[in-house]
Design an enzyme around this catalytic site. Structure first.
Site, PDB file in Angstrom:
ATOM      1  N   MET A  97      11.851  48.519   0.011  1.00  0.00           N
ATOM      2  CA  MET A  97      12.011  48.027  -1.356  1.00  0.00           C
ATOM      3  C   MET A  97      10.708  47.640  -2.058  1.00  0.00           C
ATOM      4  O   MET A  97      10.745  46.943  -3.067  1.00  0.00           O
ATOM      5  CB  MET A  97      12.969  46.825  -1.353  1.00  0.00           C
ATOM      6  CG  MET A  97      14.382  47.157  -0.886  1.00  0.00           C
ATOM      7  SD  MET A  97      15.148  48.563  -1.750  1.00  0.00           S
ATOM      8  CE  MET A  97      15.344  47.850  -3.371  1.00  0.00           C
ATOM      9  N   HIS A 116      17.094  57.885  -2.109  1.00  0.00           N
ATOM     10  CA  HIS A 116      17.390  57.045  -3.263  1.00  0.00           C
ATOM     11  C   HIS A 116      18.864  57.206  -3.613  1.00  0.00           C
ATOM     12  O   HIS A 116      19.348  58.338  -3.705  1.00  0.00           O
ATOM     13  CB  HIS A 116      16.509  57.462  -4.438  1.00  0.00           C
ATOM     14  CG  HIS A 116      16.752  56.654  -5.666  1.00  0.00           C
ATOM     15  ND1 HIS A 116      16.278  55.368  -5.804  1.00  0.00           N
ATOM     16  CD2 HIS A 116      17.437  56.926  -6.805  1.00  0.00           C
ATOM     17  CE1 HIS A 116      16.655  54.890  -6.971  1.00  0.00           C
ATOM     18  NE2 HIS A 116      17.363  55.812  -7.599  1.00  0.00           N
TER      19      HIS A 116
END
Ligand code: NHR
Ligand code: GAR
Length: 224
Positions: A97, A116
């Site tokens: 992240m 993603h």
């Protein structure tokens, strides 16, 4: 680069959380569908389940907390140095992240993949599932792509598509997509490890052919 040599491919996995995608790599290496070794797992967050998953199977697991660095640049330098010490062929972002600096990306260009949870180019960035629901989309999914300096903007390797159902919450939709992530991500890594997949001047060469923007078509490939 060692890409054309015959050694067993070495993978470093970067995580920030639960690591279910990491687990799919561990399982694929164990069952032989991914011919590679996961040589290290690195998390920018302490105490996450993904670190435990690595420890459970004896993979070196390292915490590199971005909060203990002055800047993104210094974190990325340290991260890059740790990665390089494991001499990986491929670096996998699996629920990682932190946005990576261009300098870091260019250091490992062509060796960095991300998954993603959207059908890129739709919804780069965060909160993808809620954004797909709010837009009234009938389809959502996940995209495996090569990482470039542009966030979630690198060329697509492969996508998985799932329906968005009437009563979906972000959590329900995320779970439906995640199950497919676990299929396509180790598959994309195996293609890379077989030398089928290469980033070339911002495009992808797959099996000696220029890959279209949507990536590898799984339907077509399954029939061959
Ligand atoms: N870095 C580059 N240069 N290019 C990409 O394509 C990247 C990347 C780093 C991570 C994963 C990406 C995703 O799949 C990824 C792709 C984090 C954020 C983010 O905003 C956005 C996208 C992705 C990962 N991170 C915040 C930050 O300030 C922190 C958010 C948090 O800690 O919860 O870095 O979605
Ligand atoms: C996955 O859905 C992945 O696509 C997404 O986070 C989840 C991680 O799950 N990645 C991002 O949003 C990257 N910013 P996991 O930790 O169980 O693999």
């Amino acid at each position: 680069m060692t890409h054309s040599s015959t050694h067993r491919r070495r993978i470093v996995v970067l995580i920030s959380g639960g690591g279910s995608n990491l687990q799919s790599f561990i399982d694929a290496c164990a069952d032989g569908s991914l011919n590679a070794d996961i040589v290290a797992v690195i998390s920018n967050k302490a105490g996450v389940k993904g670190l435990e998953r690595a420890a459970n199977v004896g993979i070196p697991n390292i915490i590199l907390d971005h909060n203990s660095f002055e800047s993104r640049g210094e974190f990325d330098q340290a991260l890059g140095d740790v990665i390089e010490s494991f001499s990986p062929d491929l670096i996998i972002l699996a629920g990682f992240m932190r946005i990576l600096t261009p300098h870091f990306v260019n250091r490992f260009l062509g060796q960095l993949m991300n998954i993603h949870p959207s059908l890129l180019p739709k919804y780069p960035g965060l909160h993808t599932h809620q954004r797909a629901i709010d837009a009234g989309d009938s389809e959502a999914g996940a995209t495996v792509h090569f990482v470039t300096p542009e966030l979630d903007g690198g060329p697509t390797i492969v996508q998985a598509r799932v329906p968005v159902l009437k009563d979906d919450t972000a959590e329900i939709l995320a779970g439906r997509i995640l199950a497919f992530e676990h299929q396509i991500y180790p598959l994309a890594a195996e293609w890379f490890c077989q030398g089928l997949l290469e980033l070339q001047d911002g495009d992808i060469i797959f099996d000696n052919q220029l890959l279209p923007a949507e990536g590898v078509s799984l339907e077509i490939r399954d029939k061959t």
